[in-house]
Scaffold this active site. Structure first.
Site: not given
Ligand SMILES: Nc1ncnc2c1ncn2[C@@H]1O[C@H](COP(=O)(O)OP(=O)(O)OP(=O)(O)O)[C@@H](O)[C@H]1O
Length: 298
Positions: A9, A67-68, A70, A274
């Site tokens: 991601n 974690d999102g 995963l 989420e």
């Molecule tokens: N290219 C993208 N741009 C924006 N959002 C995306 C993209 N690809 C996937 N996503 C969405 O981003 C969501 C959040 O991702 P993830 O939890 O992996 O990262 P994070 O938000 O940085 O981590 P954390 O929740 O620990 O802060 C995923 O559930 C997915 O729906």
């Protein structure tokens, strides 16, 4: 030749995800894998990619993200006969799953650990017709937790959840809803602002939420926080930090393999960090469902 799929991601963490692709690709190729890289662009992509990896017989799927991501990858394994081994490179701000499995939180070290020969079978959780990897929370505080910003999580770590929780309590005084919780042979009915069912010891970055939880014990470790006010919230918070939350007088703790949670009110849930579906929900475990690569023992 064995096949590995990297699911990454690019928006995860501090958006430096792309730096890690070549590093992961190289280490896997040097270990004899043919590597496919798939970048996610939106919600649902990681699940779709993982379904392909299962159907096409890949031996390994590596999730590079928070974690999102995963959570979505694990959902690709639902009802699949062939489930690839799972490698985790944590890039998020909380990374509960990595914490629970002692996967290094440093992405470079986590990539190096992908060559480990140690496999840890890990329970998956089932929520209605989908899977979860770590935790389901329900109640008005769970709704609040969905709103914790990535910025706050980066700055405050697990304490970002306290900040939002206290804000909610200070604003509404008593945000409890009427919940009915049925588990294995038991039932609990009452007012509660928060119900939590965890598969591992680490929730929201607090690594001592359920110190007794093993990732492969086949159990949901459940906490019902009874009617809270702003004062005993403080003592509940301290118990959470010390790892004895289950012994707090305003907390009910039990383990179960099947749980249903319902409410007459329109209560929402939080699943693996989420926003999740509204109540009612049915929860159960799929023991040792996911085979995760973890670092060699020292
Ligand atoms: N290219 C993208 N741009 C924006 N959002 C995306 C993209 N690809 C996937 N996503 C969405 O981003 C969501 C959040 O991702 P993830 O939890 O992996 O990262 P994070 O938000 O940085 O981590 P954390 O929740 O620990 O802060 C995923 O559930 C997915 O729906």
């Amino acid at each position: 030749m064995q096949q590995a799929m990297i699911i990454i991601n690019p928006s995860s963490g501090k958006e430096d995800a792309l730096e890690y692709i070549s590093q992961a690709e190289e280490i896997l190729q040097n270990n004899g894998y043919m590597v496919t890289v798939n970048e996610t662009a939106k919600e649902g992509d990681a699940t779709r990619f993982c379904i392909t990896a299962c159907r096409e017989g890949y031996e390994l799927v590596v999730s590079i993200g928070g974690d999102g991501t995963l959570h979505e990858v694990i959902n690709g394994m639902i009802d699949q006969e062939h489930r690839p081994r799972l490698g985790i490179v944590p890039l998020g701000t909380v990374n509960d799953f990595a914490r629970a499995l002692q996967v290094p939180l440093d992405p470079g070290q986590a990539i190096a650990a992908l060559t480990s020969s140690r496999i840890q079978p890990v329970d998956a959780g089932r929520l209605n017709d989908r899977l979860f990897g770590n935790v389901v929370a329900a109640g008005s505080l769970a709704e609040t937790l969905s709103g914790v910003s990535s910025d706050d999580k980066s700055r405050l770590g697990a304490f970002a959840y306290f900040k939002e929780g206290f804000k909610e309590l200070a604003g509404s005084g008593n945000p409890a809803h009427s919940l009915t919780i049925q588990y294995d042979g038991g039932i609990w009915e009452g007012e509660s602002p928060l119900f939590v069912a965890a598969l591992t010891n680490s929730v929201g970055g607090f690594e001592k939420l359920a110190p007794g939880a093993q990732v492969d014990d086949g159990l949901l470790h459940c906490f019902i926080i009874k009617d809270l006010n702003i004062f005993n919230t403080l003592t509940v918070s301290i118990s959470l930090l010390l790892g004895n939350l289950k012994d707090h007088k305003d907390v009910i703790y039990f383990t179960a393999s099947h749980v249903t949670v319902s409410s007459p009110a329109p209560v929402r849930t939080n699943v693996d960090g989420e926003e999740g579906p509204a109540l009612p929900i049915r929860l159960s475990t799929l023991p040792r469902y996911v085979q995760v690569i973890v670092p060699e023992e020292e």
